[in-house]
Structure formats: C-alpha cells, structure tokens
Design a protein around this motif. Structure first.
Motif, PDB file in Angstrom:
ATOM      1  N   PHE A 166       5.259   6.786   0.478  1.00 33.71           N
ATOM      2  CA  PHE A 166       5.518   6.744   1.915  1.00 33.71           C
ATOM      3  C   PHE A 166       5.968   8.113   2.397  1.00 33.71           C
ATOM      4  O   PHE A 166       6.930   8.679   1.879  1.00 33.71           O
ATOM      5  N   ASP A 167       5.259   8.641   3.395  1.00 35.23           N
ATOM      6  CA  ASP A 167       5.605   9.919   3.997  1.00 35.23           C
ATOM      7  C   ASP A 167       5.957   9.660   5.465  1.00 35.23           C
ATOM      8  O   ASP A 167       5.079   9.342   6.272  1.00 35.23           O
ATOM      9  N   PRO A 168       7.239   9.780   5.828  1.00 36.97           N
ATOM     10  CA  PRO A 168       7.631   9.524   7.225  1.00 36.97           C
ATOM     11  C   PRO A 168       6.860  10.367   8.225  1.00 36.97           C
ATOM     12  O   PRO A 168       6.661   9.942   9.377  1.00 36.97           O
ATOM     13  N   ALA A 169       6.391  11.538   7.802  1.00 35.83           N
ATOM     14  CA  ALA A 169       5.647  12.399   8.725  1.00 35.83           C
ATOM     15  C   ALA A 169       4.350  11.740   9.177  1.00 35.83           C
ATOM     16  O   ALA A 169       3.838  12.035  10.266  1.00 35.83           O
ATOM     17  N   ASP A 170       3.797  10.848   8.341  1.00 35.14           N
ATOM     18  CA  ASP A 170       2.554  10.150   8.701  1.00 35.14           C
ATOM     19  C   ASP A 170       2.806   9.006   9.683  1.00 35.14           C
ATOM     20  O   ASP A 170       1.864   8.423  10.210  1.00 35.14           O
ATOM     21  N   HIS A 171       4.079   8.679   9.898  1.00 34.90           N
ATOM     22  CA  HIS A 171       4.419   7.534  10.751  1.00 34.90           C
ATOM     23  C   HIS A 171       5.438   7.944  11.808  1.00 34.90           C
ATOM     24  O   HIS A 171       6.379   7.203  12.094  1.00 34.90           O
ATOM     25  N   GLU A 172       5.254   9.127  12.364  1.00 31.50           N
ATOM     26  CA  GLU A 172       6.081   9.608  13.478  1.00 31.50           C
ATOM     27  C   GLU A 172       7.559   9.630  13.125  1.00 31.50           C
ATOM     28  O   GLU A 172       8.430   9.375  13.985  1.00 31.50           O
ATOM     29  N   GLY A 208       0.809  -1.214   0.000  1.00 32.68           N
ATOM     30  CA  GLY A 208       0.000   0.000   0.000  1.00 32.68           C
ATOM     31  C   GLY A 208       0.839   1.258   0.000  1.00 32.68           C
ATOM     32  O   GLY A 208       0.534   2.236  -0.700  1.00 32.68           O
ATOM     33  N   LEU A 209       1.917   1.231   0.770  1.00 32.02           N
ATOM     34  CA  LEU A 209       2.810   2.394   0.792  1.00 32.02           C
ATOM     35  C   LEU A 209       3.528   2.557  -0.536  1.00 32.02           C
ATOM     36  O   LEU A 209       3.819   3.679  -0.965  1.00 32.02           O
ATOM     37  N   SER A 210       3.827   1.441  -1.188  1.00 33.52           N
ATOM     38  CA  SER A 210       4.489   1.513  -2.495  1.00 33.52           C
ATOM     39  C   SER A 210       3.571   2.146  -3.537  1.00 33.52           C
ATOM     40  O   SER A 210       4.023   2.881  -4.416  1.00 33.52           O
ATOM     41  N   VAL A 211       2.268   1.861  -3.412  1.00 34.54           N
ATOM     42  CA  VAL A 211       1.300   2.408  -4.369  1.00 34.54           C
ATOM     43  C   VAL A 211       1.046   3.886  -4.112  1.00 34.54           C
ATOM     44  O   VAL A 211       1.044   4.708  -5.039  1.00 34.54           O
ATOM     45  N   TRP A 212       0.846   4.247  -2.842  1.00 31.90           N
ATOM     46  CA  TRP A 212       0.436   5.604  -2.501  1.00 31.90           C
ATOM     47  C   TRP A 212       1.581   6.506  -2.080  1.00 31.90           C
ATOM     48  O   TRP A 212       1.391   7.712  -1.900  1.00 31.90           O
ATOM     49  N   LYS A 217       9.271   7.602  11.307  1.00 31.38           N
ATOM     50  CA  LYS A 217       9.911   6.297  11.139  1.00 31.38           C
ATOM     51  C   LYS A 217      10.109   5.986   9.663  1.00 31.38           C
ATOM     52  O   LYS A 217       9.343   6.450   8.810  1.00 31.38           O
ATOM     53  N   ASN A 218      11.126   5.166   9.364  1.00 36.48           N
ATOM     54  CA  ASN A 218      11.303   4.753   7.971  1.00 36.48           C
ATOM     55  C   ASN A 218      10.371   3.587   7.648  1.00 36.48           C
ATOM     56  O   ASN A 218       9.753   2.989   8.534  1.00 36.48           O
ATOM     57  N   LYS A 219      10.268   3.260   6.368  1.00 33.89           N
ATOM     58  CA  LYS A 219       9.306   2.252   5.920  1.00 33.89           C
ATOM     59  C   LYS A 219       9.567   0.895   6.549  1.00 33.89           C
ATOM     60  O   LYS A 219       8.632   0.216   6.995  1.00 33.89           O
ATOM     61  N   GLU A 220      10.822   0.471   6.616  1.00 34.49           N
ATOM     62  CA  GLU A 220      11.121  -0.849   7.173  1.00 34.49           C
ATOM     63  C   GLU A 220      10.687  -0.944   8.621  1.00 34.49           C
ATOM     64  O   GLU A 220      10.126  -1.963   9.050  1.00 34.49           O
ATOM     65  N   THR A 221      10.918   0.104   9.387  1.00 31.61           N
ATOM     66  CA  THR A 221      10.514   0.099  10.792  1.00 31.61           C
ATOM     67  C   THR A 221       9.009  -0.026  10.936  1.00 31.61           C
ATOM     68  O   THR A 221       8.502  -0.778  11.780  1.00 31.61           O
ATOM     69  N   VAL A 222       8.267   0.680  10.075  1.00 28.60           N
ATOM     70  CA  VAL A 222       6.804   0.633  10.125  1.00 28.60           C
ATOM     71  C   VAL A 222       6.308  -0.777   9.801  1.00 28.60           C
ATOM     72  O   VAL A 222       5.419  -1.307  10.474  1.00 28.60           O
ATOM     73  N   VAL A 223       6.885  -1.391   8.776  1.00 30.37           N
ATOM     74  CA  VAL A 223       6.481  -2.746   8.395  1.00 30.37           C
ATOM     75  C   VAL A 223       6.779  -3.730   9.524  1.00 30.37           C
ATOM     76  O   VAL A 223       5.957  -4.591   9.863  1.00 30.37           O
ATOM     77  N   ALA A 225      -2.030  -7.340   8.523  1.00 32.94           N
ATOM     78  CA  ALA A 225      -0.988  -6.307   8.560  1.00 32.94           C
ATOM     79  C   ALA A 225      -1.020  -5.451   7.295  1.00 32.94           C
ATOM     80  O   ALA A 225      -0.882  -4.217   7.357  1.00 32.94           O
ATOM     81  N   ARG A 226      -1.212  -6.089   6.150  1.00 29.97           N
ATOM     82  CA  ARG A 226      -1.284  -5.340   4.884  1.00 29.97           C
ATOM     83  C   ARG A 226      -2.468  -4.385   4.887  1.00 29.97           C
ATOM     84  O   ARG A 226      -2.367  -3.240   4.429  1.00 29.97           O
ATOM     85  N   ALA A 227      -3.610  -4.835   5.409  1.00 35.16           N
ATOM     86  CA  ALA A 227      -4.792  -3.983   5.457  1.00 35.16           C
ATOM     87  C   ALA A 227      -4.589  -2.797   6.388  1.00 35.16           C
ATOM     88  O   ALA A 227      -5.111  -1.698   6.146  1.00 35.16           O
ATOM     89  N   LEU A 228      -3.824  -2.999   7.465  1.00 36.85           N
ATOM     90  CA  LEU A 228      -3.611  -1.933   8.446  1.00 36.85           C
ATOM     91  C   LEU A 228      -2.589  -0.897   7.983  1.00 36.85           C
ATOM     92  O   LEU A 228      -2.513   0.192   8.560  1.00 36.85           O
ATOM     93  N   MET A 229      -1.803  -1.218   6.970  1.00 39.54           N
ATOM     94  CA  MET A 229      -0.710  -0.342   6.563  1.00 39.54           C
ATOM     95  C   MET A 229      -1.192   1.056   6.172  1.00 39.54           C
ATOM     96  O   MET A 229      -0.512   2.055   6.429  1.00 39.54           O
ATOM     97  N   LEU A 230      -2.383   1.152   5.572  1.00 42.09           N
ATOM     98  CA  LEU A 230      -2.893   2.456   5.155  1.00 42.09           C
ATOM     99  C   LEU A 230      -3.766   3.112   6.220  1.00 42.09           C
ATOM    100  O   LEU A 230      -4.492   4.056   5.931  1.00 42.09           O
ATOM    101  N   ARG A 231      -3.690   2.584   7.435  1.00 41.48           N
ATOM    102  CA  ARG A 231      -4.440   3.139   8.565  1.00 41.48           C
ATOM    103  C   ARG A 231      -5.923   3.307   8.235  1.00 41.48           C
ATOM    104  O   ARG A 231      -6.459   4.425   8.225  1.00 41.48           O
TER     105      ARG A 231
END
Length: 338
Positions: A130-136, A124-128, A138-144, A177-183
């Motif tokens: 990734f903005d670290p500001a939306d995830h406090e 989902g992040l790859s499609v839309w 954090k980088n993408k790997e940490t979020v996953v 987990a995939r469904a939750l990725m886009l909050r």
C-alpha cells in the motif's frame, strides 16, 4: 452460423484489450479433445462494455478465464494495455494482469469464508503493498471504507463480518469492491448476476454501470441472459460452440440482428419474438434443438445442425465474418443486410 474472421475488429483504435486467435482445448483422454473456444478475436476500447452472449456450453466463461490466463489458452494472443500476457508466468503474469480484474459467477464461493470483509477488500493492497501516494495520502482503512461505501455497503455494518453472514447481493458487492481496490482498467464480469434474485440483479447491474462511469472502466460482460446483455453492453458478441456468430451494437439489436442463432436467442425474450422468428423455430425448416458435443463439433458451420437456413454449403465450408454495416458483422452464408 458460427465461423471465423476478423471483420469486427477495429485496428488503430487504441484498444485496451486485444484478443486474437484464442484457442482453448481440454484433453479428456482416449485422444479426445473438448474444443471450448476455437479462434476467438475481440477488441475492447477504453470506456466500452462488450457483452459476450450465448447458451451454456458455448465457451463464453472459458474465454473470459483464458483472457485472465486462468488457465492460459492453448494458443493465441492476449494483449492488455499493449503488453502480451500469454507466455508470462509467476510474478510477471501477476504484475501484468493486476489492472485486469475478474468478478466471478458465484460471489459466495469466490470469497475466503474465514476472512472478514475488511481483509477481503484490502487483499490486493496486502499482496502488492500500500502506497498512500497512490490514494491521495489516505490510509488503508480509509480507502477500504470509501470503496465499501462506493458499492453500496455500510462499512460499520459489514466491516468485521464474514461471507456467510452476508446475503448473495452483499457478497457480490464485496467482490466488486475487492476488484476495484487495484484500480483496474478492465473488469471481466463472468455471469455476475445469474446466481442472484431478480430484484438484486437490477441493483448489481446498476452498480456496475455506475462503477464503470465513476472509475473510468472498460468491461467484458459475460452472460446467457439476452435482456441483461442488451441493457448493459455497448456491443454484443454472440458465441456458439466456441465460434463467433455475430457482432453488433446493443442499441436496436432486436431490429438489426440477422443471424439465425441470434434471432433464436432474441425470441426467448417475451415480447421480442417476431412472426419470422416463430416460423423459423417451429416451421418445417426448424432443426433439432440439442446442442452438438464440443468433443466433435459439426463440420463447416457449427450451427448448421440447428439452423433453418442450412444447406450443403454450410456443411462443406465454414462461414467467415463479414461486415454488413458499420459495427455489424455476421458469419453466415445465407443472410443479407437487415
């Protein structure tokens, strides 16, 4: 009995999801049409779980997919967060439903077999983007990694695995987990545990409840298992041949349910069948158990061909949902308050 009406809706309650007059029909040639869903109405409040219950073929999964516009319904309205989804297409539809996510019935076939878990969850992040500001920050790997841990998977163990290297329960956790990725604000769960072993079912159900609380979600939970729907839902909507029979709170459902079809479903749970249920299902008023064809549903009440209470009125006039008590509505000509 199955009917129409909006007595179960709660106007003015700031629903996150509103569905009105949803109709889904599939042409099958020779002028015939499958009437899968016929005028469905529902609303979902923030933090609520609505269970949709019924036998196979009642239209519950079709309704869930139509809400997601997969495919779009034949007619009707679907409003998510106040925005109308029906009629949208392409990028506008994808953006509109980004926070409306679905968990499919078969977790293994819903995952790309060639992709690794780390890529499936981050899709989902790859499609839309990734903005670290939306995830406090954090980088993408940490979020996953945090999401994998949140659904009970060890990131270092599953990180580079593909779906065929995981169990069914692990695959379903990856899907969550995939469904939750886009909050998302709403999760539509389409029979999420029906293909899993009983022991794994309990784990996934507990995970869904914990996830709902942790991420502040609302859920539409679709299933044919009465006990599962009772335990995870706040409200239960009972469908029969694409029509709503009864809507009631899940708490005390076995005592409050009055609709003959709901009572029949409850009687399938060991220990829940009452003497009246047993008499209705085997006595002289019992009808044939075969489900009518959605190509040519019965006139009037669609449940009348199997209902022990059916009369000529049921064939001539479709029952309308009416409120029996607060939060409890039923579509039947003959039942009274419990």
């Amino acid at each position: 009995m199955a009917g129409s009406g909006k007595a179960h809706l709660r106007p003015g309650r700031d629903a996150v999801l509103e569905v009105e007059d949803l109709v889904v029909e599939f042409p099958v040639g020779r002028g015939q049409v499958v009437h899968a869903v016929s005028g469905l109405d529902l609303d979902l409040l923030p933090g609520e779980t609505l269970g949709i219950l019924g036998e196979s073929g009642c239209g519950k999964s079709t309704a869930g997919r139509a809400i997601m516009q997969l495919p779009a319904p034949t007619s009707g309205s679907v409003r998510f967060d106040g925005a109308e989804l029906t009629g949208l297409g392409g990028g506008a539809l994808r953006r509109g439903r980004a926070r409306l996510q679905m968990i499919m019935q078969d977790p293994i076939s819903s995952l790309n077999p060639r992709r690794k878990v780390k890529d499936l969850v981050a899709e989902g992040l790859s499609v839309w983007g990734f903005d670290p500001a939306d995830h406090e920050g954090k980088n993408k790997e940490t979020v996953v990694r945090e999401l994998l841990a949140a659904v009970g998977l060890e990131p270092d163990v599953v990180w580079d695995r593909r779906p065929h290297e995981l169990s069914g329960g692990q695959c379903q956790r990856v899907c969550i987990a995939r469904a939750l990725m886009l909050r998302p604000r709403v999760l539509i769960c389409d029979e999420p545990v029906s293909s899993l072993d009983v022991s794994v079912q309990a784990q996934i159900l507990n995970l869904l409840e914990e996830t709902k609380e942790r991420f502040g979600l609302s859920m539409v939970f679709i299933a044919h298992d009465v006990s599962v729907v009772k335990n995870i839902s706040d409200r239960v909507m009972v469908l029969y041949l694409g029509k709503v029979c009864e809507v009631l709170p899940s708490e005390g459902m076995h005592l409050q349910a009055v609709h003959p079809y709901t009572r029949m479903l409850l009687a399938s749970i060991p220990g829940e069948e009452t003497e009246a249920d047993a008499e209705a299902s085997s006595g002289p008023g019992a009808r044939a158990a075969e489900l009518p064809s959605p190509l040519n549903p019965p006139s009037g009440c669609r449940f009348r061909t199997r209902c022990p209470l059916a009369t000529d009125l049921c064939a001539a006039e479709e029952p309308v949902l009416r409120e029996l008590a607060s939060g409890h509505a039923v579509a039947c000509h003959h039942v009274e308050s419990p």
